[in-house]
Design an enzyme around this catalytic site. Structure first.
Site, mmCIF file in Angstrom:
data_model
loop_
_atom_site.group_PDB
_atom_site.id
_atom_site.type_symbol
_atom_site.label_atom_id
_atom_site.label_comp_id
_atom_site.label_asym_id
_atom_site.label_seq_id
_atom_site.Cartn_x
_atom_site.Cartn_y
_atom_site.Cartn_z
ATOM 1 N N ARG A 1 -0.341 -5.471 4.825
ATOM 2 C CA ARG A 1 0.252 -4.941 3.608
ATOM 3 C C ARG A 1 1.495 -4.114 3.940
ATOM 4 N NH1 ARG A 1 -5.017 -2.023 1.113
ATOM 5 N NH2 ARG A 1 -4.791 -1.029 3.169
ATOM 6 N N ARG B 1 0.873 -1.187 0.000
ATOM 7 C CA ARG B 1 0.000 0.000 0.000
ATOM 8 C C ARG B 1 0.900 1.223 0.000
ATOM 9 N NH1 ARG B 1 -2.751 4.081 0.085
ATOM 10 N NH2 ARG B 1 -4.917 4.246 0.789
ATOM 11 N N GLU C 1 -12.071 5.078 -4.936
ATOM 12 C CA GLU C 1 -12.571 3.711 -4.957
ATOM 13 C C GLU C 1 -13.253 3.425 -6.301
ATOM 14 O OE1 GLU C 1 -11.972 1.539 -2.599
ATOM 15 O OE2 GLU C 1 -10.980 3.021 -1.333
#
Length: 248
Positions: free
Chosen positions: A122, A72, A80
């Site tokens: 992540r 990330r 989104e």
């Protein structure tokens, strides 16, 4: 295969000079592309890094490497793509397409800040395409494909990202184009509240025209209308960064 394993072990080490134990023989320094990055971003000196190949983009700000790690990007948030038939989805597709074109299949250098992973496991990283000393995180913001999303402790470049976002706004790029102004604002509000790693409503930090640093909690009077320039998970973090609580 053996050489690949050695390279990965070496690049995961801090950038300080290394000496072979007992020999006094210096080990060669970082690759040329890393040295070039450090010249442009000297704050990264001493931070751990790795060299990976991008297998696929999950969306505009998240990727998966050939070694199986999900990454990330620090400090940025692309729209989104899960809201059908909305302007937000369009921007999300554009951001995703931009990242896929720039990164898929490329060798990249990933630098840590302070925190290594988020609550989803992540990696949190600053990304550079091999051979290009420009930080991709910053490029996303400057070109209008992402807004800033600063979450402590990874705040090294928060001011730099904020400056890049203001440039994108001034130049009406991407999210900040006149036709998409309303969509970009609603996207920013939604993603700041939902996409952080805080596990709950984020605290919004805003700098007003007088330069005062003020934070707003979710139950505050001006929370919804506040355009965040910094995000915090706790009030303690906000205060430590020099922000005071809103009086309303």
């Amino acid at each position: 295969m053996h050489m690949k394993i050695i390279l990965r072990w070496m690049v995961l080490l801090p950038l300080a000079s290394l000496v072979v134990s007992g020999c006094g023989v210096p080990v060669s320094g970082p690759p040329a592309e890393v040295t070039e990055i450090l010249a442009a971003y000297p704050e990264l000196e001493g931070h751990e890094y790795s060299i990976e190949q991008v297998k696929r983009m999950v969306d505009g700000d998240t990727l998966e490497t050939d070694s199986g790690h999900k990454v990330r990007l620090i400090g940025v948030n692309t729209p989104e793509t899960v809201k059908p038939n909305s302007p937000i989805e369009t921007y999300g597709k554009e951001a995703s397409a931009f990242s896929k074109k720039r990164l898929t299949g490329k060798t990249v250098v990933l630098f840590e800040d302070t925190g290594n992973t988020d609550r989803y496991g992540r990696w949190l990283r600053y990304l550079f395409v091999q051979g290009d000393p420009r930080m991709f995180n910053e490029e996303l913001v400057r070109e209008g494909y992402a807004n800033t999303m600063t979450i402590p402790p990874n705040v090294m470049y928060s001011a730099r990202f904020l400056k890049a976002e203001r440039e994108a706004r001034t130049n009406h790029k991407g999210l900040w184009a006149e036709a998409g102004a309303n969509a970009s604002e609603s996207m920013k509000e939604a993603n700041q509240a939902e996409s952080s790693a805080c596990g709950g409503p984020v605290i919004k930090g805003n700098i007003n025209a007088e330069g005062e640093q003020i934070y707003h909690v979710a139950e505050g009077r001006y929370y919804k209308q506040t355009k965040a320039e910094r995000l915090f998970c706790t009030e303690s973090e906000a205060k430590a960064a020099g922000f005071r609580k809103s009086k309303s």
